[in-house]
Write an enzyme that holds these catalytic residues in place. Structure first.
Site, PDB file in Angstrom:
ATOM      1  N   THR A  16       0.868  -1.189   0.302  1.00 56.43           N
ATOM      2  CA  THR A  16      -0.470  -0.048   0.284  1.00 56.43           C
ATOM      3  C   THR A  16       0.865   1.290  -0.077  1.00 56.43           C
ATOM      4  O   THR A  16       1.912   0.961   1.167  1.00 56.43           O
ATOM      5  CB  THR A  16      -0.264   0.624   0.849  1.00 56.43           C
ATOM      6  N   ASP A  29      -0.223   3.608   1.800  1.00 53.58           N
ATOM      7  CA  ASP A  29      -0.335   4.698   2.545  1.00 53.58           C
ATOM      8  C   ASP A  29       0.693   4.152   3.918  1.00 53.58           C
ATOM      9  O   ASP A  29       0.685   5.448   4.341  1.00 53.58           O
ATOM     10  CB  ASP A  29      -1.575   4.278   3.038  1.00 53.58           C
ATOM     11  N   GLU A  65      -4.506  13.983   2.562  1.00 55.52           N
ATOM     12  CA  GLU A  65      -6.300  13.661   2.550  1.00 55.52           C
ATOM     13  C   GLU A  65      -7.302  13.724   3.652  1.00 55.52           C
ATOM     14  O   GLU A  65      -8.337  13.610   3.612  1.00 55.52           O
ATOM     15  CB  GLU A  65      -6.313  13.063   1.249  1.00 55.52           C
ATOM     16  N   ARG A  69      -2.358  28.847  -3.668  1.00 50.17           N
ATOM     17  CA  ARG A  69      -3.239  27.883  -4.559  1.00 50.17           C
ATOM     18  C   ARG A  69      -2.675  26.774  -4.216  1.00 50.17           C
ATOM     19  O   ARG A  69      -1.563  26.188  -3.083  1.00 50.17           O
ATOM     20  CB  ARG A  69      -1.410  28.130  -5.686  1.00 50.17           C
TER      21      ARG A  69
HETATM   22  O1  F6P Z   1      -5.325   2.889  -0.377  1.00 52.87           O
HETATM   23  C1  F6P Z   1      -4.407   3.914  -1.151  1.00 52.87           C
HETATM   24  C2  F6P Z   1      -5.267   5.171  -1.678  1.00 52.87           C
HETATM   25  O2  F6P Z   1      -4.583   5.508  -2.854  1.00 52.87           O
HETATM   26  C3  F6P Z   1      -5.526   5.884  -1.035  1.00 52.87           C
HETATM   27  O3  F6P Z   1      -4.464   6.541  -0.570  1.00 52.87           O
HETATM   28  C4  F6P Z   1      -7.011   7.263  -1.384  1.00 52.87           C
HETATM   29  O4  F6P Z   1      -7.536   6.740  -0.282  1.00 52.87           O
HETATM   30  C5  F6P Z   1      -7.760   5.334  -2.194  1.00 52.87           C
HETATM   31  O5  F6P Z   1      -6.213   4.029  -2.222  1.00 52.87           O
HETATM   32  C6  F6P Z   1      -8.296   5.808  -3.578  1.00 52.87           C
HETATM   33  O6  F6P Z   1      -8.868   4.754  -3.989  1.00 52.87           O
HETATM   34  P1  F6P Z   1      -9.420   4.832  -4.989  1.00 52.87           P
HETATM   35  O7  F6P Z   1      -8.451   4.579  -6.151  1.00 52.87           O
HETATM   36  O8  F6P Z   1     -10.566   4.112  -4.838  1.00 52.87           O
HETATM   37  O9  F6P Z   1      -9.982   5.951  -5.600  1.00 52.87           O
END
Ligand code: F6P
Length: 342
Positions: free
Chosen positions: A124, A126, A221, A265
């Site tokens: 991941t 993340d 995010e 921005r």
């Molecule tokens: O878990 C990985 C991730 O890229 C997160 O960082 C993000 O919130 C999510 O997946 C986005 O998912 P999707 O590709 O379903 O929009």
């Protein structure tokens, strides 16, 4: 031994090198392989693809996943579980290697409980999986974000602006913290630390006061707006019930501009961070966990995943990986905070 391989959840750089290592190791053992397409959906609906040496040999530098991915939950209902088990039986799978994050590996753990032998490979961007020091995908994503941040600083300097960069990471601030520190950001906001609007604003005023006419703020995010009620904010969900995050960067930029009067921005990097060639670190890590997954399968260590601990790749119970999210410890944030609070 017959091994099924699937990749689930959000894709990230490193999946292809991991698939390559799994296939190469398994072929060395004389195993048979079958690829399941689009994550658990592939097992549920018997969407298969051959996994040959020719198919995987050249993919070490390719982003994405040759198997495709989805957020399908195999344990959504009894029917899904039964369909997955029936396909595994029909294909004659002795073991399924699932490459994924918390959701996909949670599915693997649950399916083990229902009689399907599974081994996990952690991935991941993340970096929020427990029981492994790093996950592949993270280093590549941070590299993209740092490059973007450096570019934003160039234009911020020219125009005497503050640039806000929103990065992915879900409910963990690893990506934002590493991006912000490595790019020399003036402020970093992560989900683990409550958003203090006055602290952010006074810091931007402070740097302006000492003559620095531009700034870079990195925000994850998953950060929540500080207003009362924003905590319980409803986010849109995708078809798998997965919360869609994003948008906090626009809010942060508006706050800075309103409270400091500095032209501001924002940019949201979004899925750009998930594409592209895996970094050498991710190729190495993905290769090693891929090799280890096949070893675990041959040792009969099902319900385990290959994990990085220090510089070793070890087998750990899947339960330890999916029980709790690995978030940024407050002490780590405080340790590096002096770099963006002077
Ligand atoms: O878990 C990985 C991730 O890229 C997160 O960082 C993000 O919130 C999510 O997946 C986005 O998912 P999707 O590709 O379903 O929009």
């Amino acid at each position: 031994m017959k091994i099924g391989v699937l990749t689930g959840g959000g894709d990230c750089p490193g999946l292809n090198p991991a698939i390559r290592a799994i296939v190469m190791r398994a072929l060395e053992y004389g195993d048979e392989l079958v690829g399941l397409r689009q994550g658990w959906q592939g097992l549920r609906e018997e969407l298969t693809t051959p996994l040959t040496l020719e198919a995987v040999e050249p993919i070490i530098n390719q982003g994405g996943t040759i198997l495709g991915s989805s957020r399908t939950d195999p344990t959504k209902d009894e029917e899904s579980i039964a369909q997955c088990l029936a396909t595994a039986k029909k294909l004659g799978l002795d073991v399924l290697i699932a490459l994924g994050g918390e959701d996909t590996l949670g599915g693997a753990h649950a399916m083990c409980g229902r009689g399907l032998n599974c081994v996990g490979v952690p991935k991941t961007m993340d970096n929020d999986l427990s029981a492994t020091d790093y996950t592949f995908g993270f280093d590549s994503a941070v590299s993209v974000a740092v490059d973007a941040a450096d570019r934003l600083k160039d234009t911020a300097r020219s125009h005497r602006r503050v640039m806000v960069l929103e990065v992915m990471g879900r409910h963990a601030g690893w990506v934002a913290l590493h991006t912000g520190v490595n790019a020399g950001a003036d402020y970093i906001l992560i989900p683990e630390v409550p958003f203090d609007r006055s602290e952010l604003v006074s810091h931007i005023k402070e740097i302006k006061g000492r003559g620095k006419e531009w700034g870079l703020v990195v925000v994850s995010e998953g950060v929540k707006r500080p207003e009362p009620g924003a905590e319980g904010e409803q986010h849109v969900r995708d078809e798998f019930g997965h919360e869609k995050l994003g948008g906090i960067g626009a809010y942060v930029a508006a706050v800075i501009e309103k409270d400091t009067k500095v032209d501001t921005r924002y940019v949201s990097l979004g899925h750009i961070m998930r594409g592209g060639s895996p970094s050498p670190f991710d190729r190495w890590l993905a290769t090693r966990v891929g090799l280890k997954a096949v070893e675990l399968a041959h040792e009969g260590k099902f319900d385990h995943m290959a994990a990085l601990q220090g510089t070793d790749i070890v087998g750990v119970p899947l339960e330890a990986a999916v029980g709790e999210l690995k978030t940024v410890p407050r002490e780590l944030y405080e340790e590096v905070k002096l770099l963006f609070s002077q």
